[in-house]
Design a protein around this motif. Sequence first.
Motif, PDB file in Angstrom:
ATOM      1  N   LEU A 114      16.661 -21.645  16.558  1.00 53.66           N
ATOM      2  CA  LEU A 114      16.239 -21.837  15.165  1.00 53.66           C
ATOM      3  C   LEU A 114      16.223 -23.317  14.808  1.00 53.66           C
ATOM      4  O   LEU A 114      15.277 -23.821  14.207  1.00 53.66           O
ATOM      5  N   ALA A 121      29.819 -16.115  11.206  1.00 57.65           N
ATOM      6  CA  ALA A 121      29.675 -14.662  11.327  1.00 57.65           C
ATOM      7  C   ALA A 121      29.883 -14.232  12.781  1.00 57.65           C
ATOM      8  O   ALA A 121      30.524 -13.217  13.062  1.00 57.65           O
ATOM      9  N   TRP A 168      23.079 -33.191   7.559  1.00 59.42           N
ATOM     10  CA  TRP A 168      23.827 -32.980   6.309  1.00 59.42           C
ATOM     11  C   TRP A 168      23.210 -31.825   5.511  1.00 59.42           C
ATOM     12  O   TRP A 168      23.912 -30.967   4.991  1.00 59.42           O
ATOM     13  N   ARG A 193      33.268 -22.562   2.351  1.00 60.35           N
ATOM     14  CA  ARG A 193      32.024 -22.067   2.935  1.00 60.35           C
ATOM     15  C   ARG A 193      30.853 -22.424   2.016  1.00 60.35           C
ATOM     16  O   ARG A 193      29.810 -22.884   2.463  1.00 60.35           O
ATOM     17  N   SER A 194      31.070 -22.234   0.717  1.00 61.16           N
ATOM     18  CA  SER A 194      30.023 -22.580  -0.248  1.00 61.16           C
ATOM     19  C   SER A 194      29.763 -24.076  -0.294  1.00 61.16           C
ATOM     20  O   SER A 194      28.627 -24.514  -0.428  1.00 61.16           O
ATOM     21  N   THR A 242      32.679 -26.973  12.364  1.00 62.38           N
ATOM     22  CA  THR A 242      32.943 -26.511  11.003  1.00 62.38           C
ATOM     23  C   THR A 242      33.207 -25.011  10.978  1.00 62.38           C
ATOM     24  O   THR A 242      34.116 -24.543  10.281  1.00 62.38           O
ATOM     25  N   PHE A 255      23.776 -23.848   6.896  1.00 65.14           N
ATOM     26  CA  PHE A 255      23.105 -22.613   7.283  1.00 65.14           C
ATOM     27  C   PHE A 255      23.574 -22.150   8.668  1.00 65.14           C
ATOM     28  O   PHE A 255      23.950 -20.992   8.859  1.00 65.14           O
ATOM     29  N   PHE A 257      29.961 -26.262   2.132  1.00 65.04           N
ATOM     30  CA  PHE A 257      29.131 -26.693   3.251  1.00 65.04           C
ATOM     31  C   PHE A 257      27.723 -26.109   3.167  1.00 65.04           C
ATOM     32  O   PHE A 257      26.795 -26.647   3.740  1.00 65.04           O
ATOM     33  N   PHE A 258      27.587 -25.005   2.444  1.00 60.89           N
ATOM     34  CA  PHE A 258      26.271 -24.371   2.362  1.00 60.89           C
ATOM     35  C   PHE A 258      25.408 -24.983   1.262  1.00 60.89           C
ATOM     36  O   PHE A 258      24.183 -24.955   1.352  1.00 60.89           O
ATOM     37  N   TYR A 259      26.053 -25.539   0.232  1.00 61.83           N
ATOM     38  CA  TYR A 259      25.310 -25.965  -0.946  1.00 61.83           C
ATOM     39  C   TYR A 259      24.067 -26.826  -0.660  1.00 61.83           C
ATOM     40  O   TYR A 259      22.988 -26.538  -1.185  1.00 61.83           O
ATOM     41  N   PRO A 260      24.160 -27.868   0.202  1.00 63.78           N
ATOM     42  CA  PRO A 260      22.964 -28.700   0.414  1.00 63.78           C
ATOM     43  C   PRO A 260      21.782 -27.938   1.000  1.00 63.78           C
ATOM     44  O   PRO A 260      20.642 -28.370   0.846  1.00 63.78           O
ATOM     45  N   VAL A 261      22.034 -26.799   1.655  1.00 59.86           N
ATOM     46  CA  VAL A 261      20.937 -26.020   2.229  1.00 59.86           C
ATOM     47  C   VAL A 261      19.945 -25.627   1.136  1.00 59.86           C
ATOM     48  O   VAL A 261      18.739 -25.526   1.367  1.00 59.86           O
ATOM     49  N   LEU A 262      20.458 -25.411  -0.070  1.00 61.11           N
ATOM     50  CA  LEU A 262      19.606 -24.961  -1.160  1.00 61.11           C
ATOM     51  C   LEU A 262      18.769 -26.081  -1.766  1.00 61.11           C
ATOM     52  O   LEU A 262      17.802 -25.824  -2.471  1.00 61.11           O
ATOM     53  N   MET A 269      23.181 -28.168   8.006  1.00 61.08           N
ATOM     54  CA  MET A 269      24.275 -27.668   8.842  1.00 61.08           C
ATOM     55  C   MET A 269      24.956 -26.435   8.244  1.00 61.08           C
ATOM     56  O   MET A 269      25.415 -25.564   8.985  1.00 61.08           O
ATOM     57  N   LEU A 312      27.183 -20.953   8.751  1.00 63.83           N
ATOM     58  CA  LEU A 312      27.345 -19.566   8.295  1.00 63.83           C
ATOM     59  C   LEU A 312      27.059 -18.575   9.409  1.00 63.83           C
ATOM     60  O   LEU A 312      27.805 -17.606   9.614  1.00 63.83           O
TER      61      LEU A 312
END
Lengths: 353, 333
Positions: free
Chosen positions: B261, B219, B207, B148-149, B133, B212, B151-156, B210, B215
């Motif tokens: 991590l 970087a 799911w 990017r957002s 990804t 996090f 794929f990041f959303y479920p992290v929250l 990922m 991202l």
Amino acid sequence: MSAVKTFLTRKNGRDGKLHITDILTYTYLIVGTFVMFGPVLWLVLSSFKSSGEINTFPPRLLPYTQETVVVDGYDEPLPLYRTTLDDGRVVELAQRRRIGLESQLIDPANPDEVIKVRIENREPVESVKFSLDNFREGIEQPNFKFWTFLKNSVLVTVVATILTLFINSMAAFALSKYKFTGRDFIFLIMISTLMIPVSVVLVPIYTVILKVGWFDSLWGIIIPGAATPTGVFLLRQYMLTIPDELLDSARMDGASEWRIYSQIILPLAKPALAVLAIFSVMWRWNDFLWPFVALKSSDNFTLQVGLQTFQSDLTIQWHLILAMTVLTLLPITIVFAVLQKYITTGIATTGMK
Amino acid sequence: MAVSKSTAPPRSILTVLSDAFTGIFDVVFGSIQKIIGDKNMAYIFVLPNLLIFSVFILLPFFLNFGYAFTGSDNFLLADRPFVGTDNFAQLFDCESFLEPNSCREDLFWRGVFNTAGYVFFQVGWMVGISLLTAVILNRDIRGRGFFRSVFFYPVLLSPIVVALMWKWILQENGLINGVLETLTLDRIRFLTTASWARFWVIAISVWAYMGFYTLILLAGLQGIPAQLYEAAEIDGATGWQAFRRITLPLLSPTMLVVVVLALIRAVQVFDIAFAFTRGGPGTATFTMVQFIYEIGFSGDRRQGIAAAASIAMAVVLIIATLIQLRVNREDES
């Protein structure tokens, strides 16, 4: 091979032509979007379904409800059905009563004439309706005190985050900008506990909370996690990059150490503080294991503990669980929608170095 | 004092509040500073954090050994008789370490095996999918910020919400079974079949987390200078070669962070599995942390065993961290 190369390294779009790798890329991204958002969307759509509709199998995408009609002479509105009459006309009739496999239908305009139809020959008249009944009923449940849980979660998240930022930044300031006896020792101890999760110290931390008298109190949730070594480490690394000369010249001007901390260090460390704030809010809002162990009475539950307790009660039905799950994910989703740019770039650039 | 007062006339309530806050603390800290001197102010700054850290992290860490070497179901350490290494002996009392049934604490070993299997597959899938990804997001695409957002959303989302959401999708009358039915296939009991439950706990956690790691890897990818690829292109390197010789080596420090991590987090797996299947069916998704929780806090309350188990888990975590530090150092030299 060259296709692979383009795929892995090319920064395309210069020639404006769509390459096979672009198609693959966008396919992945669109499927990805579907996979990441689909479950949430499905949850939200399902939460509007009535308790009857929710058990329909196979499930339908949108929430439907059967239409009803008020007929003279009947107290309750009657459900509407569509059926084909003997003369071939398709009509919508209200069901007066059902006896076994036979349904007694009446025309709302002419309620005296009863038409008898076998139940497999009639179909309910349905329309898409986003009903808030599940939410209303869920909030009124005695065993899911939504407003209490929400208040507790907000309180824990806000107070803990402010406290974490405050004491972590002070400690990081001391550890990065002073030379004092024991500094390296303190730093070493903190770093070596970086990887100790709460699950490792579950039993003794419970005893400590009992002793302090914070069992089943929100303070017992807020305080223990406030001195997070991760936060101190993150802020210290950032503060090391702030030049000492700034501090020295402020001292020359007669600034107190507190002024230096609050008016030079804090404003300059804003990016790192923002990242820590994001992490802290995420940790606290979603925290489960420790609150689950340290809270006992439902008046002190956070949303996560409340939701888990609610769902493990077997008598509770799905339509209520779904509505309450949606309410639980709503606040953080709104925060994310507003701040997503800062959150993703913040974590990508400053976070977890 | 040039820095203290801003001269801009419009002041929001927030500035007034923060100025008042600064002012009050300035009085307190100022008088302390006069008494103990400038240099010693460091102790004052470090004190609040150190105090909370000592009482709620350091002290419990040492108390844990106290519990691990004492018996009974009493929470007060003073009332617990010393039993030496009995708890550890009991925990490791197995005829064969490969067969949980032969162990006295068979539940613990089921937790160990389940957790080990989870760690192995989850970390592998997580790193692989995150890397793919990140590579895709690193391409010159339209709407990168948006994706990017996405794929990041479920992290929250909280583990409980994630677990409930998927439970709803995977239950017998759920969405997936609805799709299977429409395709005239048989329904599958995802939640009550051991192998399916294990699979889904792994899939759901990948799911959820990922984004996090994506991202962080993204970087890292963006830190690789573009000239390297241009030079490789001139030298006639194939894409695969460029990826293997440039991207992977230069990304390896970031990869290491991600792997460690993910590993540390995977060892602590609990919330999602607990809310998803409560460790079931049977003990199929029963984890080490759930063992610590159940033995220590519900049922028979054998805190000694729970503490011993948590120390065993801490050893695993420490080894993982040490490996990271070791590899890191070799990388730098």
